[in-house]
Design a protein around this motif. Structure first.
Motif, PDB file in Angstrom:
ATOM      1  N   TRP A  53       0.815  -1.216   0.000  1.00  0.00           N
ATOM      2  CA  TRP A  53       0.000   0.000   0.000  1.00  0.00           C
ATOM      3  C   TRP A  53       0.846   1.263   0.000  1.00  0.00           C
ATOM      4  CZ3 TRP A  53      -3.384  -2.231   4.460  1.00  0.00           C
ATOM      5  CH2 TRP A  53      -4.267  -3.191   3.940  1.00  0.00           C
ATOM      6  N   ARG A  78      -4.831   3.872  -5.163  1.00  0.00           N
ATOM      7  CA  ARG A  78      -4.972   2.901  -6.254  1.00  0.00           C
ATOM      8  C   ARG A  78      -5.134   3.629  -7.581  1.00  0.00           C
ATOM      9  NH1 ARG A  78     -10.047   0.233  -4.183  1.00  0.00           N
ATOM     10  NH2 ARG A  78     -10.424   0.216  -6.414  1.00  0.00           N
ATOM     11  N   ASP A  82     -13.171   2.161  -9.391  1.00  0.00           N
ATOM     12  CA  ASP A  82     -14.016   1.192  -8.704  1.00  0.00           C
ATOM     13  C   ASP A  82     -14.764   0.360  -9.729  1.00  0.00           C
ATOM     14  OD1 ASP A  82     -15.110   0.509  -5.889  1.00  0.00           O
ATOM     15  OD2 ASP A  82     -16.872   0.594  -7.189  1.00  0.00           O
ATOM     16  N   HIS A  93      -7.659   4.685  -0.347  1.00  0.00           N
ATOM     17  CA  HIS A  93      -8.276   3.811   0.644  1.00  0.00           C
ATOM     18  C   HIS A  93      -7.500   4.003   1.944  1.00  0.00           C
ATOM     19  CE1 HIS A  93     -10.216  -0.322   1.548  1.00  0.00           C
ATOM     20  NE2 HIS A  93     -10.027   0.364   2.663  1.00  0.00           N
ATOM     21  N   HIS A  95      -6.643   2.575   4.989  1.00  0.00           N
ATOM     22  CA  HIS A  95      -6.698   1.213   5.516  1.00  0.00           C
ATOM     23  C   HIS A  95      -6.586   1.164   7.032  1.00  0.00           C
ATOM     24  CE1 HIS A  95      -6.744  -1.155   1.836  1.00  0.00           C
ATOM     25  NE2 HIS A  95      -5.878  -0.300   1.315  1.00  0.00           N
ATOM     26  N   TRP A 129     -12.128   5.744   0.181  1.00  0.00           N
ATOM     27  CA  TRP A 129     -12.788   4.699   0.957  1.00  0.00           C
ATOM     28  C   TRP A 129     -12.155   4.659   2.344  1.00  0.00           C
ATOM     29  CZ3 TRP A 129     -16.852   1.828  -0.661  1.00  0.00           C
ATOM     30  CH2 TRP A 129     -17.103   1.782  -2.034  1.00  0.00           C
ATOM     31  N   ASP A 131     -12.602   2.051   6.055  1.00  0.00           N
ATOM     32  CA  ASP A 131     -13.278   0.915   6.691  1.00  0.00           C
ATOM     33  C   ASP A 131     -13.438   1.181   8.183  1.00  0.00           C
ATOM     34  OD1 ASP A 131     -12.888  -0.389   4.217  1.00  0.00           O
ATOM     35  OD2 ASP A 131     -11.011  -1.266   4.902  1.00  0.00           O
TER      36      ASP A 131
END
Length: 160
Positions: A53, A78, A82, A93, A95, A129, A131
């Motif tokens: 990453w 990235r 999507d 993202h 993470h 994004w 999480d």
């Protein structure tokens, strides 16, 4: 709280071990009732992911107060759009995001997310994004205040 945000790259991946393990333990406290990997197995898996990453435009941000690190964020950038939603060709993202207990409620998470936004803006990345464990309502509330909204709900049935 006087927090300084410092950007680091792949050279600092081993310095993230303690922070990841604190986040791993936080996950266990916030969402009990699951079997979690032991610390060493968890770190080895996460370290390998962090290495990938942090390649390219990925980065980590450390929130420091004096000589103590009170939080961090790790962001992958990235270069593929999507597969479901219309998005830019470059997507970030987040993470990992951790604020240690002594930093919670003092704006450290907000400072980290502000710095993430600044870094991503400099890269021209707008789509992001992040999480959160389903039971981590404090994190979800913070993210929703930042404009994030639920997009995917993962359900698990683990048998091992």
């Amino acid at each position: 709280m006087g927090v300084e945000i410092v950007k680091v790259g792949p050279e600092a991946v081993d310095d993230l071990r303690e922070l990841w393990l604190e986040l791993h333990h936080h996950h266990q406290r916030v969402q009990p009732g699951w079997r979690y990997k032991d610390d060493e197995a968890s770190w080895l898996a996460r370290r390998a992911e962090y290495g990938g990453w942090l390649d390219g435009d990925g980065f980590a941000l450390l929130a420091r107060e004096g000589d103590k690190t009170v939080g961090y964020a790790l962001v992958e950038v990235r270069t593929d759009p999507d597969d479901t939603w219309v998005s830019a060709d470059r997507i970030a993202h987040i993470h990992s995001l951790l604020v240690r207990p002594e930093g919670r409620g003092h704006g450290v998470g907000t400072s980290l997310l502000d710095a993430v936004d600044t870094e991503l803006a400099a890269l021209g990345v707008k789509d992001v994004w992040i999480d959160a464990l389903a039971a981590n309502t404090d994190a979800i509330t913070l993210y929703e205040r930042r404009g994030f909204r639920p997009a995917v709900l993962y359900l698990a049935r683990l048998t091992t």
